[in-house]
Every structure is written in structure tokens, then in C-alpha cells.
Design an enzyme around this catalytic site. Structure first.
Site, PDB file in Angstrom:
ATOM      1  N   GLY A  13     -45.737  11.767  -9.221  1.00 53.40           N
ATOM      2  CA  GLY A  13     -45.579  13.004  -9.980  1.00 53.40           C
ATOM      3  C   GLY A  13     -44.202  13.063 -10.576  1.00 53.40           C
ATOM      4  N   VAL A  15     -40.161  14.641 -11.181  1.00 50.81           N
ATOM      5  CA  VAL A  15     -38.972  14.775 -10.349  1.00 50.81           C
ATOM      6  C   VAL A  15     -39.025  16.075  -9.550  1.00 50.81           C
ATOM      7  CG1 VAL A  15     -36.455  14.920 -10.377  1.00 50.81           C
ATOM      8  CG2 VAL A  15     -37.634  13.445 -12.013  1.00 50.81           C
ATOM      9  N   SER A 456     -23.818 -23.102 -43.617  1.00 52.49           N
ATOM     10  CA  SER A 456     -24.507 -23.720 -44.763  1.00 52.49           C
ATOM     11  C   SER A 456     -23.640 -24.777 -45.435  1.00 52.49           C
ATOM     12  CB  SER A 456     -24.911 -22.642 -45.774  1.00 52.49           C
ATOM     13  OG  SER A 456     -25.850 -21.747 -45.201  1.00 52.49           O
ATOM     14  N   SER A 523     -29.338 -17.023 -36.179  1.00 52.75           N
ATOM     15  CA  SER A 523     -30.060 -17.091 -34.889  1.00 52.75           C
ATOM     16  C   SER A 523     -29.216 -16.484 -33.769  1.00 52.75           C
ATOM     17  CB  SER A 523     -30.463 -18.529 -34.561  1.00 52.75           C
ATOM     18  OG  SER A 523     -29.417 -19.446 -34.737  1.00 52.75           O
TER      19      SER A 523
END
Length: 613
Positions: A13, A15, A456, A523
Site C-alpha cells: 500500500g 506510505v 573525423s 558514441s
């Protein structure tokens, strides 16, 4: 005298609904609290309790220091008690949303659930969430206990309103049995005894309900299943397969099969610690000796030969996500199903489920405690039954491959049969033959680093030199791929994962063609770079970390991307709003600040030469 049967149930159930107090009251009324425990409980109630001079029964369950200091339940606490007619194991589960995963753990082995509601508050989101998970985990017997009736003057109208609200909410959940009753765990009303405070209620007490629920599961009536935990081979004359029977019954002489290989044998002995048995059933730990020498490894399943489980590498499952980092489709993890451990990934999230309204909504990720219907792909076929048919063999957990933390729990709906119809086609001309005709050893040079780090530029310089040397190469540049193969992907974490997965699969195909592949891709995630590495053979993945400081990358900013990101025009930009996880052990690290592109290219070519590439 007949042995008492056993009922496993949990309390759940929202808190502060009084779950720990209720179990403490059950233990008290069952006279299972010893004198020394009572003295300790009285002392701690005065020091840490919430009931003034009274006894705080919750302290019997909240054993962790943090639980006692904060007055909350964090971990699952199991307690045993018994009445004249039945034995019980009860799990006290947390109410806080961040511990929903602990509640699901407690529900996984329970036969029934007691769902508590604070009479002052009525149904709350966590009450609904736990009710949905109880249904999801296959629990069919539920008791709704409207607690703290003493705090609302034991009002009948209050109870009736909460009961009616819950019955309307729970109707789609398909509970086989649902009792609703008012209680006061603190005062003891309607727990063990009826008390005098609620004469208007004529139904059973909580203990009456628990004693009436059918105990145990129907596992013994299901087909035989036993995950092999260990192959026992003490000497050359004995080979046994150890494990706990998950479902069904087994007798000496029965035929059993190994689903993964299709091998069949008969049971020659059922050995146990207390001697051999002629018959064993679900829950028994046994050591099976078979009549034939067949190949059975740890993690595989032994099953009834005439009623075998599904065997598939792809299936649909409901997944409860249990980690702070979101579930991202395509990200590899480990899946533990029974005793088997296999690499797997969620390939697609079909939808996520709103646990309050049962509404199904589109989703590309799952956050902590969210539940989704997902397609799961394993690296090899695993044996299982749909969860609705067999709770023991239809569930699994997902494990993070770096931290070994459990990040998700899954309940299998059904196999994706189309996956079993797709087979790998044998190729006459293989990777070795393609590489030989080119006179080279294929590999992937995976350049990773921040935008503007020089990836690159380095890849282009290296390819030019390799081309001049007569090598057969191809560049897979992140920007160029987003103009074609990956044009439909954005820059969310989920899209980045898929971007890397697609690129890695293409790189693998290029290696199969005998090429030297140069991948230039930010990445940012270690997990995906590891996934790319594992797609390839030993020594075929060479990670090159172009380690250029963020300030220098921003100073270059030839595309103006950092400036736009700082203005908020480009969301989720790596290094600004999104993190970058540097490689921990790359094959080569290039200092982008202290090394010229030509010097970096020369180091890469030297590495290739050293490795015979």
C-alpha cells in the site's frame, strides 16, 4: 496429525498505511513475541516510536537503522507465524514509490496480498500502483484492509466509500478473490479478534480471511520444470543434475527432455540430502540421475518430455523498470531466467502502462518504476513458459553488465514466433576468404571523443594513408550516416543508443566483407561501445579515444554547434547538456591538445602495423 499448510502473503500500500504495524500486531496476537523481544520493543517504542507511551508494533519489522530513524520501510522484511490451522510467511514491503522494486520482489513469491489503505486518506497513487503490480505478478487473492479506522471514529460511511472506490478500480484487474474489511492495526480491531468498535460490520476478521484463502500455488499440477543449478560430478561413476523443482511432479522412470537440444532420457534416481525418493514435487531440492549420458549444463532446464516449454530468442514481456537511469531500447544487459544467464536487450517498447488508469501510451524509454510492454531479444534461445501459465518459469530479471545491479524485472507474455522462423544462412565465401583476396586483416577503428575533438580529421588522414598502401577501407562517419541510414534518429539517449547500434551492425557487415572500417562517432556511452566490441571477433575492435579538452573543442567549434547548444538551440548536446563517458581502457589514446593530426595518424598506423593489420 496432518501437517499444516503454508500461505505466503504480503502487505502493501502507500506510505504510512500501517503495514509494519499490522504485521507487528499479528505477531503480538499470535503470542510470538518473546519476553526479551518485548522488553526491547518497549524500550525502543519510548525512544523511537510514534505512539507516545504505547507500543509501536512497526519497530518489530523495521530492522534497518535508516528505517527506524526515518519511520519508513525500505527493505522487504519476512516474518513467520502460525495459528492452530495454518502456517504463514508474510512479507512487509515498502510504501515509498522509490522502493516499488522491493515491493515487486515480495510479490513474486506470494499467494495473496493484503493491501492497506489509510481510512483518513482513501485510495492513493501508490495504492493503485501496488494493486496493479499485485495483479501483474499473478496474485489472485487480495484483502483490502481499510486501516486506522480508530482515527475516523470507526465511521461506517468512510469504510463504505473507500470500499466502493476500490472495487470499481480493481474490477479490470481480475482478482479471483477480493475481501474488503475495516481494521485498526494499532488497536487490534478486526485483526485477530473482532473487538467492539465496529458492530456495523458483520464480515470476517483479517485472520479469518487469511485462513480461508487457498494456500499454496498450483505449481505441482503444472508440467515438470527444473532449472539446473549445478552439475554434480564427484567421481567418474556419478553424474547428477541439481536444482529445485519449479513446477510439476517427477517420479523415477519419468521421461525428461532438455529443451535446448531436444535430448530425452529417463529418471533413474531422485537423490536428496535425506536419501533417495520415488517421487518429488514443486519446491523440492533434488539431484536427478538420468539413465543416459546426455549433455546438460548449468542454466539449462529439464522438462517433461511430453509437455515441453517454449524455446525462443525473442518474446514479448511486461517489464517493471527498477533503476534510476531509464531503460533504452537497444542497450545490452544480462537476463537471468531461472538458472540461465544470457545477454539480451529490449529491442522495442510497444507501450507503457499507466498504473492508475491502465491507459497504454507510446514510449521510447521507461523511467524508474514505470511498466511497459516490450519486445525482448536474447543472444540465444532460452526455455520458458508464459508467466500467466507458469509463474516460476515465466519471469526474469535484467542486470546491468557494468554494475551487476538488478535494473528490471520481466514477466513473459508470449514468444515472438517469427523469430524462430529466421535462421542464419550459411555462406560459402566467408570473412576469411574475402579478407585473403584483399591481402589484409579486417578490423574496426572506432574513433570516439567529443564533437570537435578531431575524430573525423584523424580518420580521414588514416584512410588516405591506408588507401595509398593498397588497403581496402571504408569510413562510417556519424554526420554522414545521419543523412541516410540514421536520418530518422534524433539526439535523445534512446536515439543515440540506436544510432550506435545501427552503426556497429554496419561496421560488422563491412568487417565480414574483409574491409578495414573507420568509425568516427561521438558514441558517448561505454555500454554501447562495449556492445560494438562484442559484435566483432577477438582483436577486430580497436577503440581510439581522441581525448581533447572540452574548452579546446569549443574553441574550434567549426560547425558552430557548441555555441548553439549553450544558447539552448541544440538540446542534449554531448559535453554541454548530455554526458560523455570516456573509455576506461582504449587500445589507443590520442591527446588532442598536445598531438597534431599527423602525429596522431602516425601513431594509429603504427598500432595497426604492430597488430599485423
Amino acid at each position: 496429525m496432518a501437517e499444516k499448510d503454508l500461505l505466503r502473503f504480503l502487505t502493501c500500500g502507500s506510505v504510512d498505511d500501517g503495514k509494519s504495524t499490522l504485521i507487528g500486531r499479528l505477531l503480538w496476537d499470535a503470542k510470538l513475541i518473546f519476553d526479551d523481544q518485548m522488553r526491547t520493543l518497549e524500550a525502543e517504542s519510548r525512544r523511537l516510536g510514534t505512539q507516545g507511551d504505547g507500543i509501536d508494533f512497526a519497530l518489530l519489522l523495521d530492522g534497518l537503522q535508516a528505517e527506524r530513524e526515518q519511520g519508513i520501510t525500505i527493505d522487504v522484511a519476512y516474518r513467520f507465524f502460525a495459528t492452530e490451522t495454518r502456517k504463514f510467511i508474510v512479507a512487509d514491503t515498502p510504501g515509498h514509490e522509490q522502493y516499488t522494486r522491493n515491493m515487486a520482489t515480495g510479490a513474486s513469491t506470494a499467494d495473496a496480498a493484503v493491501i492497506l489503505v489509510d481510512a483518513r486518506k482513501g485510495l492513493l497513487p501508490q495504492t493503485r500502483r501496488h494493486s496493479f503490480i499485485v495483479s501483474l505478478m499473478g496474485i489472485r487473492h487480495v484483502v483490502l484492509a481499510v486501516n486506522k479506522m480508530d482515527a475516523v471514529d470507526y465511521g461506517e460511511a468512510v469504510f463504505a466509500a473507500i470500499r466502493d472506490d476500490y472495487l470499481a478500480f480493481a474490477a479490470p484487474l481480475g482478482f479471483a478473490g477480493l475481501d474488503c474489511l475495516p481494521i485498526s492495526a494499532l488497536k487490534g480491531d478486526m485483526v485477530y479478534s473482532r473487538g467492539d468498535a465496529m458492530p456495523w460490520y458483520g464480515g470476517p476478521t483479517l485472520m479469518d480471511c487469511l485462513e480461508a484463502i487457498e494456500a499454496g500455488s498450483d505449481a505441482a499440477a503444472l508440467p515438470f520444470r527444473m532449472p539446473v543449478q549445478w552439475v554434480c560430478r564427484p567421481d567418474a561413476n556419478f553424474r547428477g543434475y541439481c536444482g529445485s523443482i519449479e513446477s510439476g511432479t517427477l517420479r523415477v522412470g519419468d521421461r525428461v527432455a532438455v529443451p535446448s537440444s531436444g535430448q530425452v532420457s529417463t529418471v533413474r534416481r531422485i537423490a536428496t540430502f535425506n536419501g533417495d525418493l520415488q517421487e518429488a514435487a514443486a519446491g523440492d531440492a533434488v539431484n536427478l540421475v538420468l539413465a543416459d549420458e546426455i549433455d546438460v549444463s548449468r542454466g539449462e532446464m529439464l522438462a517433461a518430455a511430453d509437455a515441453r516449454p517454449d524455446l525462443c530468442d525473442q518474446f514479448m514481456a511486461k517489464i517493471i523498470w527498477m533503476h534510476g537511469d531509464p531503460l533504452l531500447p537497444g542497450r545490452k544487459c544480462l537476463m537471468k531466467i531461472g538458472a540461465d544467464l544470457v545477454a539480451a536487450q529490449v529491442s522495442e517498447i510497444k507501450h507503457k502502462i499507466n498504473v492508475n488508469t491502465f491507459e497504454e501510451t507510446a514510449a521510447r524509454s521507461l523511467a524508474l518504476n514505470e511498466i511497459g510492454m516490450c519486445n525482448v531479444a536474447a543472444d540465444r534461445a532460452v526455455a520458458f513458459d508464459p508467466y500467466g501459465r507458469n509463474r516460476g518459469t515465466g519471469r526474469f530479471i535484467l542486470i546491468d553488465r557494468y554494475s551487476n545491479a538488478t535494473v528490471g524485472a520481466g514477466l513473459i507474455e508470449h514468444a515472438l514466433r517469427r523469430a524462430t522462423n529466421v535462421h542464419r544462412q550459411k555462406e560459402t565465401v566467408d570473412k576469411a576468404a574475402r579478407a585473403a583476396i584483399k591481402g589484409q586483416k579486417p578490423c574496426v577503428l572506432w574513433f570516439t571523443g567529443l564533437s570537435g575533438s578531431g575524430k573525423s580529421t584523424l580518420a580521414d588522414l588514416v584512410e588516405r594513408e591506408l588507401h595509398a598502401r593498397g588497403r581496402h577501407t571504408v569510413i562510417l562517419d556519424g554526420d554522414n550516416l545521419r543523412h541516410g541510414l540514421n536520418r530518422n534518429l534524433g539526439f535523445t539517449d534512446a536515439d543515440r543508443v540506436e544510432n550506435i547500434r545501427r552503426t556497429a551492425e554496419v561496421a560488422k557487415l563491412c568487417v565480414e566483407a574483409g574491409l578495414i572500417v573507420l568509425v568516427s562517432l561521438i558514441s558517448p556511452f561505454r555500454t554501447e561501445r562495449r556492445m560494438a566490441r562484442e559484435l566483432l571477433g577477438e582483436g577486430e575492435f580497436l577503440e581510439i579515444f581522441v581525448d581533447t579538452p572540452l574548452a579546446l573543442c569549443e574553441a574550434r567549434d567549426v560547425k558552430g554547434l557548441y555555441a548553439k547548444a549553450r544558447k539552448g538551440e541544440i538540446p542534449n548536446f554531448t559535453g554541454v547538456q548530455a554526458p560523455y563517458e570516456p573509455p576506461e581502457a582504449p587500445e589507443l589514446r590520442i591527446d588532442g591538445d598536445a598531438t597534431t593530426p599527423e602525429e596522431g595518424a602516425a601513431r594509429i598506423l603504427e598500432m595497426l602495423q604492430t597488430r599485423g593489420r
